[in-house]
Motif scaffolding. Structure first.
Motif, PDB file in Angstrom:
ATOM      1  N   GLY A 198       0.807  -1.207   0.000  1.00 57.91           N
ATOM      2  CA  GLY A 198       0.000   0.000   0.000  1.00 57.91           C
ATOM      3  C   GLY A 198       0.843   1.260   0.000  1.00 57.91           C
ATOM      4  N   LEU A 199       0.172   2.410  -0.092  1.00 59.94           N
ATOM      5  CA  LEU A 199       0.887   3.685  -0.028  1.00 59.94           C
ATOM      6  C   LEU A 199       1.474   3.914   1.356  1.00 59.94           C
ATOM      7  CD1 LEU A 199      -1.147   6.354  -2.051  1.00 59.94           C
ATOM      8  CD2 LEU A 199       1.032   5.292  -2.599  1.00 59.94           C
ATOM      9  N   SER A 200       0.769   3.488   2.397  1.00 60.39           N
ATOM     10  CA  SER A 200       1.283   3.620   3.759  1.00 60.39           C
ATOM     11  C   SER A 200       1.576   2.231   4.308  1.00 60.39           C
ATOM     12  CB  SER A 200       0.275   4.350   4.646  1.00 60.39           C
ATOM     13  OG  SER A 200      -0.954   3.659   4.662  1.00 60.39           O
ATOM     14  N   PRO A 201       2.787   1.988   4.829  1.00 61.75           N
ATOM     15  CA  PRO A 201       3.116   0.672   5.378  1.00 61.75           C
ATOM     16  C   PRO A 201       2.238   0.307   6.570  1.00 61.75           C
ATOM     17  CG  PRO A 201       5.099   1.966   4.981  1.00 61.75           C
ATOM     18  CD  PRO A 201       3.942   2.895   4.809  1.00 61.75           C
ATOM     19  N   THR A 202       2.226  -0.982   6.895  1.00 61.60           N
ATOM     20  CA  THR A 202       1.356  -1.536   7.932  1.00 61.60           C
ATOM     21  C   THR A 202       2.064  -1.544   9.280  1.00 61.60           C
ATOM     22  OG1 THR A 202       0.253  -2.926   6.300  1.00 61.60           O
ATOM     23  CG2 THR A 202       0.039  -3.574   8.597  1.00 61.60           C
ATOM     24  N   HIS A 203       1.348  -1.109  10.315  1.00 60.60           N
ATOM     25  CA  HIS A 203       1.889  -1.047  11.667  1.00 60.60           C
ATOM     26  C   HIS A 203       1.768  -2.423  12.332  1.00 60.60           C
ATOM     27  CE1 HIS A 203       1.528   0.728  15.997  1.00 60.60           C
ATOM     28  NE2 HIS A 203       2.780   0.382  15.720  1.00 60.60           N
ATOM     29  N   LEU A 204       2.877  -2.947  12.872  1.00 63.91           N
ATOM     30  CA  LEU A 204       2.895  -4.247  13.543  1.00 63.91           C
ATOM     31  C   LEU A 204       2.970  -4.049  15.059  1.00 63.91           C
ATOM     32  CD1 LEU A 204       5.411  -6.250  11.299  1.00 63.91           C
ATOM     33  CD2 LEU A 204       2.953  -5.942  11.002  1.00 63.91           C
ATOM     34  N   THR A 205       2.075  -4.731  15.797  1.00 66.60           N
ATOM     35  CA  THR A 205       2.068  -4.654  17.255  1.00 66.60           C
ATOM     36  C   THR A 205       2.022  -6.059  17.843  1.00 66.60           C
ATOM     37  OG1 THR A 205      -0.347  -4.414  17.242  1.00 66.60           O
ATOM     38  CG2 THR A 205       0.960  -2.390  17.298  1.00 66.60           C
ATOM     39  N   TYR A 206       2.112  -6.134  19.177  1.00 65.55           N
ATOM     40  CA  TYR A 206       2.178  -7.429  19.858  1.00 65.55           C
ATOM     41  C   TYR A 206       1.505  -7.315  21.216  1.00 65.55           C
ATOM     42  CZ  TYR A 206       4.211 -11.321  22.529  1.00 65.55           C
ATOM     43  OH  TYR A 206       4.392 -12.421  23.325  1.00 65.55           O
ATOM     44  N   THR A 207       0.730  -8.363  21.587  1.00 70.19           N
ATOM     45  CA  THR A 207       0.114  -8.462  22.908  1.00 70.19           C
ATOM     46  C   THR A 207       0.620  -9.736  23.569  1.00 70.19           C
ATOM     47  OG1 THR A 207      -1.873  -7.356  22.077  1.00 70.19           O
ATOM     48  CG2 THR A 207      -2.046  -8.491  24.192  1.00 70.19           C
ATOM     49  N   PRO A 208       1.307  -9.629  24.718  1.00 68.61           N
ATOM     50  CA  PRO A 208       1.911 -10.816  25.330  1.00 68.61           C
ATOM     51  C   PRO A 208       0.884 -11.699  26.030  1.00 68.61           C
ATOM     52  CG  PRO A 208       2.326  -8.888  26.679  1.00 68.61           C
ATOM     53  CD  PRO A 208       1.633  -8.390  25.433  1.00 68.61           C
ATOM     54  N   LEU A 209       1.355 -12.858  26.499  1.00 68.46           N
ATOM     55  CA  LEU A 209       0.510 -13.794  27.231  1.00 68.46           C
ATOM     56  C   LEU A 209      -0.074 -13.138  28.472  1.00 68.46           C
ATOM     57  CD1 LEU A 209       2.749 -16.975  27.027  1.00 68.46           C
ATOM     58  CD2 LEU A 209       0.403 -16.833  26.182  1.00 68.46           C
ATOM     59  N   PRO A 210      -1.312 -13.528  28.853  1.00 67.61           N
ATOM     60  CA  PRO A 210      -1.911 -12.951  30.072  1.00 67.61           C
ATOM     61  C   PRO A 210      -1.170 -13.438  31.302  1.00 67.61           C
ATOM     62  CG  PRO A 210      -3.290 -14.714  29.209  1.00 67.61           C
ATOM     63  CD  PRO A 210      -2.214 -14.474  28.188  1.00 67.61           C
ATOM     64  N   GLY A 211      -1.207 -12.611  32.350  1.00 70.11           N
ATOM     65  CA  GLY A 211      -0.528 -12.994  33.573  1.00 70.11           C
ATOM     66  C   GLY A 211      -1.283 -14.040  34.353  1.00 70.11           C
ATOM     67  N   SER A 212      -2.583 -13.836  34.574  1.00 75.86           N
ATOM     68  CA  SER A 212      -3.406 -14.772  35.340  1.00 75.86           C
ATOM     69  C   SER A 212      -4.863 -14.462  35.061  1.00 75.86           C
ATOM     70  CB  SER A 212      -3.105 -14.646  36.841  1.00 75.86           C
ATOM     71  OG  SER A 212      -3.493 -13.364  37.316  1.00 75.86           O
ATOM     72  N   HIS A 213      -5.762 -15.266  35.698  1.00 77.54           N
ATOM     73  CA  HIS A 213      -7.190 -15.020  35.532  1.00 77.54           C
ATOM     74  C   HIS A 213      -7.585 -13.659  36.097  1.00 77.54           C
ATOM     75  CE1 HIS A 213      -8.159 -18.917  33.937  1.00 77.54           C
ATOM     76  NE2 HIS A 213      -7.632 -19.540  34.963  1.00 77.54           N
ATOM     77  N   THR A 214      -6.960 -13.267  37.190  1.00 78.38           N
ATOM     78  CA  THR A 214      -7.369 -12.035  37.874  1.00 78.38           C
ATOM     79  C   THR A 214      -6.650 -10.805  37.347  1.00 78.38           C
ATOM     80  OG1 THR A 214      -5.704 -12.444  39.576  1.00 78.38           O
ATOM     81  CG2 THR A 214      -7.917 -13.314  39.965  1.00 78.38           C
ATOM     82  N   ALA A 215      -5.572 -10.994  36.613  1.00 80.39           N
ATOM     83  CA  ALA A 215      -4.835  -9.840  36.094  1.00 80.39           C
ATOM     84  C   ALA A 215      -5.638  -9.145  35.005  1.00 80.39           C
ATOM     85  CB  ALA A 215      -3.481 -10.288  35.540  1.00 80.39           C
ATOM     86  N   ALA A 216      -5.416  -7.846  34.885  1.00 75.28           N
ATOM     87  CA  ALA A 216      -6.114  -7.078  33.860  1.00 75.28           C
ATOM     88  C   ALA A 216      -5.656  -7.513  32.472  1.00 75.28           C
ATOM     89  CB  ALA A 216      -5.851  -5.591  34.065  1.00 75.28           C
ATOM     90  N   ALA A 217      -6.558  -7.368  31.513  1.00 75.69           N
ATOM     91  CA  ALA A 217      -6.224  -7.719  30.133  1.00 75.69           C
ATOM     92  C   ALA A 217      -5.081  -6.837  29.642  1.00 75.69           C
ATOM     93  CB  ALA A 217      -7.452  -7.564  29.249  1.00 75.69           C
ATOM     94  N   ARG A 218      -4.139  -7.455  28.955  1.00 73.81           N
ATOM     95  CA  ARG A 218      -3.017  -6.693  28.431  1.00 73.81           C
ATOM     96  C   ARG A 218      -3.386  -6.040  27.117  1.00 73.81           C
ATOM     97  NH1 ARG A 218       2.529  -9.975  29.952  1.00 73.81           N
ATOM     98  NH2 ARG A 218       2.079 -10.124  32.189  1.00 73.81           N
TER      99      ARG A 218
END
Length: 664
Positions: free
Chosen positions: A472-492
């Motif tokens: 495309g005319l503008s390149p694509t932005h790449l991001t990453y979301t790591p593994l969750p910490g636990s059931h009670t931890a907030a969503a990353r």
């Protein structure tokens, strides 16, 4: 003695027409709004607006007889309120039927007239009429409307803008020959939720003038060529047939880009906006609007004028036109912003921006050959990362980029080799990079080069990010979301894919970048949502969801299972235009057939952090109270996996891809 029964048919007909005209004038604004929002957005805002007025004005000749026959309008001495309501409904039906015919490709006669005259009624010469900003043409709202079928847009207008009861809406849609009115009402309710910030809860427009196709702004049409065409027409009238022939030859030659040498239109160039060089360092809106005009030919008015002219008339007569998927191909409206004008590898390049689209115009340099070309791409709601680079030249699998003024460092790295450091990319004073390798198209996966950029501390401190050139005319932005910490931890939340964990994860899934829709992807996020111990002591594996989002709002979701320490990667699920793996779809369940090193087959399943249990049904039944499950099963076993959420709801697994690769 009453004489009403002795009125002549002509007098009665005149009364009907007058009554209908009164109702039409009273409801004119809402009828035009109905027609405008039902007509397809692909015909352009100016023509769509004129078509809407045309349909409403033409309805006057079609309604009286049908209204009298269908609705049994009371005689003049009887109560007129019922007759007025009946006429109002008939007007809606006639206008809606005409709009649906055009939207469905059946309005041939109206389309032919519009193509020849702009519109049968009214005719506007020398001006383009556009709705005021903040209405249906708002980028977000317009995207939601354009994605819905015409019947859903009609139900949305009738139910939530005109405030009609549901049974009345169904009746109007049926009378207008609309298909499945009940489904249209359901989709209209979802559309109301999508544009809820624009429309008030009671169905009344949130701001005066919102959705109003009768309150318009006017701007001139093709200023660049109007005077030239006027002079040519006068010469044709004075010189006769010979002059007409000469003008046709001149016009044909002017369509060839190389010899084009039009005189500079000072009035047109005055409307080309140029941002001051230092504005980007002191603004709260860090996007393409903050780009200054750069390039050694930014003062070449003739070159800039040719670029503006090609965009103002994107019919292919001045340049070959290529439009990215989901990008409107309508002519330039308003004042464009000049981002760049210069020489890049034997071609003159001009980059313009109109607030929602990028336009890259190229033509041969003074000594070169070839045709002029115009590329359009949608870039609305761009930000500090998605507005950080523009592809100005491409040759094979490599390209040169124009970087944003807030980019302090530029490098290139291979996603398949996360341990290698990024290679420095040389950048000129005007922000133009040297030739940089890009992501090649096709099935081979020996390299996946991407740009690694770092923003200036004037914008944000120590901010590095990755951009992948996918065509495309503008390149694509790449991001990453790591593994969750636990059931009670907030969503990353998604983060930049420059850390070691992100680069390692992307190295295992980067080959999939070459298989995507390569011309309209805005961003791709890789989310590691679960980790699982494999049977038979085969180590562990990570479940990842890769979600790509296009500029037009569509999405593509792919779930892969990748084993640790350089093992195989297995495609487990794929889905398009879904909320899965986004902030609005944070709960995910997936399954895959997996073969152990010993040759035994298993059903593997996993869920995201909110999943409290998994169940397998079908040829194999099993269950667990955890977030991962492995159960022996033949390769041909048909199974269905679902997850149990903490709320008590059941979440089915994402659908598998069309064909399962036989990998271990």
């Amino acid at each position: 003695m009453s004489l009403s029964r002795y009125r002549s048919p002509v007098a009665v007909s005149r009364i009907r027409v007058q009554r209908t005209e009164a109702v039409l004038v009273e409801q004119y604004g809402s009828l035009v709004r109905l027609a405008y929002l039902v007509l397809p957005a692909t015909i352009g805002r100016h023509r769509r607006l004129l078509m809407a007025h045309t349909l409403v004005q033409r309805s006057l000749a079609k309604v009286p007889r049908a209204a009298w026959r269908r609705s049994r309008i009371p005689a003049p001495r009887e109560a007129a309120e019922g007759a007025t309501d009946c006429l109002r409904d008939e007007l809606r039906v006639v206008v809606l039927r005409g709009a649906l015919d055009v939207a469905g490709g059946r309005g041939g006669r109206l389309r032919r007239c519009t193509a020849l005259l702009g519109s049968p009624l009214p005719i506007v010469v020398g001006l383009r009429l556009l709705p005021l900003s903040g209405g249906p043409e708002d980028p977000t709202t317009g995207r939601h409307l354009a994605q819905e079928p015409p019947t859903s847009r009609a139900a949305f207008v009738l139910r939530y803008l005109d405030g009609l009861p549901e049974d009345t809406v169904v009746g109007v849609l049926r009378a207008a020959s609309a298909r499945n009115p009940a489904e249209a009402l359901r989709r209209a309710a979802r559309l109301r939720d999508d544009v809820g910030a624009t429309v008030a809860g009671d169905g009344v427009p949130a701001r005066p003038g919102e959705w109003d196709a009768c309150t318009v702004r006017a701007q001139p049409t093709d200023l660049l060529h109007r005077r030239l065409r006027t002079r040519l027409a006068g010469a044709a009238l004075l010189a006769g047939l010979a002059a007409v022939t000469a003008c046709i030859v001149v016009d044909t030659v002017s369509a060839r880009p190389e010899p084009v040498r039009q005189q500079t239109s000072v009035s047109a160039l005055q409307h080309v906006r140029r941002t001051p060089p230092g504005a980007w360092a002191d603004t709260s809106r860090v996007d393409f609007t903050a780009w200054p005009a750069r390039g050694e030919r930014r003062s070449d008015d003739a070159l800039v004028e040719r670029a503006v002219a090609a965009w103002a008339r994107p019919t292919g007569s001045l340049a070959r036109v290529a439009t990215a998927p989901g990008t409107a191909g309508d002519p330039l409206s308003g004042s464009p912003q000049l981002l760049y004008a210069g020489e890049v590898e034997g071609r003159a390049v001009v980059v313009l921006y109109d607030g929602r689209r990028l336009a890259r115009y190229t033509e041969p340099s003074r000594q070169g050959r070839g045709a002029a070309a115009l590329s359009l791409a949608r870039v609305d709601d761009a930000d500090v990362t998605t507005a950080a680079a523009i592809t100005v030249s491409r040759s094979g699998a490599s390209a040169r980029y124009l970087l944003a003024p807030w980019i302090a460092e530029a490098g290139s790295r291979d996603l398949l080799r996360p341990d290698e450091a990024a290679r420095t990319v040389n950048v000129s004073a005007d922000g133009l990079t040297e030739r940089v390798p890009g992501v090649p198209a096709g099935s081979s996966c020996d390299r996946r080069p991407v740009l690694q950029l770092r923003s200036s501390p004037s914008i944000v401190e120590d901010h590095s990010f990755l951009l992948a050139d996918l065509g495309g005319l503008s390149p694509t932005h790449l991001t990453y979301t790591p593994l969750p910490g636990s059931h009670t931890a907030a969503a990353r939340q998604p983060r930049e894919a420059t850390g070691s964990a992100a680069l390692t994860a992307w190295s295992r899934t980067a080959c999939g970048l070459g298989d995507r829709d390569r011309s309209a992807i805005r961003a791709v996020n890789l989310w590691d949502f679960a980790e699982q111990r494999l049977p038979e002591g085969s180590g562990s594996a990570v479940w990842s969801c890769s979600r790509s989002v296009t500029w037009r709002g569509g999405s593509d979701v792919a779930v892969v299972l990748r084993t640790r320490h350089g093992g195989a990667t297995l495609l487990a699920a794929r889905e398009s235009d879904s909320a899965a793996c986004s902030r609005f779809g944070q709960h995910v369940v997936a399954q895959a057939h997996w073969r152990s090193p010993r040759g035994d087959w298993y059903i593997l399943a996993a869920g995201s952090r909110a999943v409290r249990g998994l169940d397998i049904t079908g040829d194999v039944t099993a269950g667990t109270d955890g977030r991962t499950l492995a159960e022996p099963a033949p390769r041909t076993a048909e199974t269905w996996v679902s997850g149990r959420l903490a709320s008590g709801d059941t979440l089915p697994a994402l659908p598998p891809p069309p064909a399962h690769p036989d990998r271990s």
